[in-house]
Design a protein around this motif. Structure first.
Motif, PDB file in Angstrom:
ATOM      1  N   ALA A 162      -3.108  -4.683  -0.634  1.00  0.00           N
ATOM      2  CA  ALA A 162      -1.753  -4.304  -1.049  1.00  0.00           C
ATOM      3  C   ALA A 162      -1.360  -4.904  -2.382  1.00  0.00           C
ATOM      4  O   ALA A 162      -0.509  -4.360  -3.087  1.00  0.00           O
ATOM      5  CB  ALA A 162      -0.742  -4.712   0.020  1.00  0.00           C
ATOM      6  N   ASP A 188      -6.770  -8.708  -0.017  1.00  0.00           N
ATOM      7  CA  ASP A 188      -5.351  -8.440  -0.290  1.00  0.00           C
ATOM      8  C   ASP A 188      -5.213  -7.078  -0.958  1.00  0.00           C
ATOM      9  O   ASP A 188      -4.780  -6.972  -2.103  1.00  0.00           O
ATOM     10  CB  ASP A 188      -4.740  -9.532  -1.163  1.00  0.00           C
ATOM     11  CG  ASP A 188      -3.252  -9.282  -1.425  1.00  0.00           C
ATOM     12  OD1 ASP A 188      -2.582  -8.648  -0.588  1.00  0.00           O
ATOM     13  OD2 ASP A 188      -2.761  -9.713  -2.490  1.00  0.00           O
ATOM     14  N   ARG A 196       0.945  -3.309   3.092  1.00  0.00           N
ATOM     15  CA  ARG A 196       1.405  -4.619   3.589  1.00  0.00           C
ATOM     16  C   ARG A 196       1.811  -4.500   5.058  1.00  0.00           C
ATOM     17  O   ARG A 196       1.499  -5.365   5.878  1.00  0.00           O
ATOM     18  CB  ARG A 196       2.583  -5.135   2.757  1.00  0.00           C
ATOM     19  CG  ARG A 196       2.166  -5.795   1.493  1.00  0.00           C
ATOM     20  CD  ARG A 196       3.325  -6.509   0.784  1.00  0.00           C
ATOM     21  NE  ARG A 196       2.909  -6.788  -0.571  1.00  0.00           N
ATOM     22  CZ  ARG A 196       3.067  -5.958  -1.605  1.00  0.00           C
ATOM     23  NH1 ARG A 196       3.693  -4.812  -1.459  1.00  0.00           N
ATOM     24  NH2 ARG A 196       2.626  -6.284  -2.802  1.00  0.00           N
ATOM     25  N   VAL A 254       8.708  -7.567   5.202  1.00  0.00           N
ATOM     26  CA  VAL A 254       7.804  -6.416   5.096  1.00  0.00           C
ATOM     27  C   VAL A 254       8.474  -5.182   5.684  1.00  0.00           C
ATOM     28  O   VAL A 254       8.439  -4.091   5.095  1.00  0.00           O
ATOM     29  CB  VAL A 254       6.453  -6.715   5.780  1.00  0.00           C
ATOM     30  CG1 VAL A 254       5.569  -5.471   5.829  1.00  0.00           C
ATOM     31  CG2 VAL A 254       5.744  -7.864   5.081  1.00  0.00           C
ATOM     32  N   ASP A 263      -1.352  -4.144   7.219  1.00  0.00           N
ATOM     33  CA  ASP A 263      -2.009  -5.437   7.392  1.00  0.00           C
ATOM     34  C   ASP A 263      -1.251  -6.321   8.375  1.00  0.00           C
ATOM     35  O   ASP A 263      -1.855  -6.913   9.273  1.00  0.00           O
ATOM     36  CB  ASP A 263      -2.130  -6.157   6.050  1.00  0.00           C
ATOM     37  CG  ASP A 263      -3.269  -5.645   5.195  1.00  0.00           C
ATOM     38  OD1 ASP A 263      -3.892  -4.619   5.551  1.00  0.00           O
ATOM     39  OD2 ASP A 263      -3.541  -6.275   4.153  1.00  0.00           O
TER      40      ASP A 263
END
Length: 173
Positions: free
Chosen positions: A100, A98, A114, A129, A117
């Motif tokens: 972000a 993770d 984000r 997002v 990803d």
């Protein structure tokens, strides 16, 4: 796969963008001169012609390298990321599941990660997002972000599929 011959007009286009040298990636691309020239135009624009800040571009490239297991891409872009101000802590965080969510990123960097990803993992970016990206980037930057994610996903897939080795001093993209 053997390298292609590097004395064609397409090779000269790639050399001009690279400052005179062909990379291992270039020598493979030259098996298809039209693809090599188009690749050079697109990646040259993404590297040198966008309104995205250099740190955002390099964070995207490095995150894609992690997500797709493209070590060549990481090695080639880490120096540029450092020149763009990406810190050791940020580089380490990029390698975590993770990234972000790591506190080492600014709000805009976290949103861009984000987005990277989501776009890389599931292609369809969730509305939340996308809205978060829109809060930080203008229309041009959003288009350039989407294209940078897609373009460097292409690069990583090429590198991984053809098992391009990571030589010292090599430059991808």
């Amino acid at each position: 796969m053997p390298d292609a011959v590097g004395d064609t007009p397409a090779a000269e286009v790639l050399r001009a963008r690279r400052g005179g040298e062909l990379s291992g990636l270039d020598r493979l691309l030259l098996h298809s001169p039209a693809v090599a020239q188009g690749w050079s135009a697109l990646l040259g624009a993404l590297r040198n012609g966008t309104a995205l800040t250099a740190d955002l571009t390099e964070l995207v490239v490095l995150r894609i390298a992690v997500l797709n297991g493209a070590e060549f891409e990481w090695v080639a872009h880490e120096p540029a990321a450092r020149r763009a101000g990406v810190t050791d802590a940020q580089l380490a965080a990029l390698r975590t599941p993770d990234a972000a969510g790591a506190p080492v990123f600014s709000p805009v960097q976290a949103v861009v990660l984000r987005f990277t990803d989501a776009s890389s993992r599931q292609v369809d970016v969730p509305d939340a997002v996308f809205s978060a990206v829109r809060a930080h980037l203008d229309d041009r930057q959003v288009v350039e972000l989407v294209t940078t994610v897609a373009g460097y996903a292409m690069v990583s897939r090429f590198l991984v599929a053809l098992r391009v080795p990571v030589p010292a001093g090599e430059v991808a993209g």
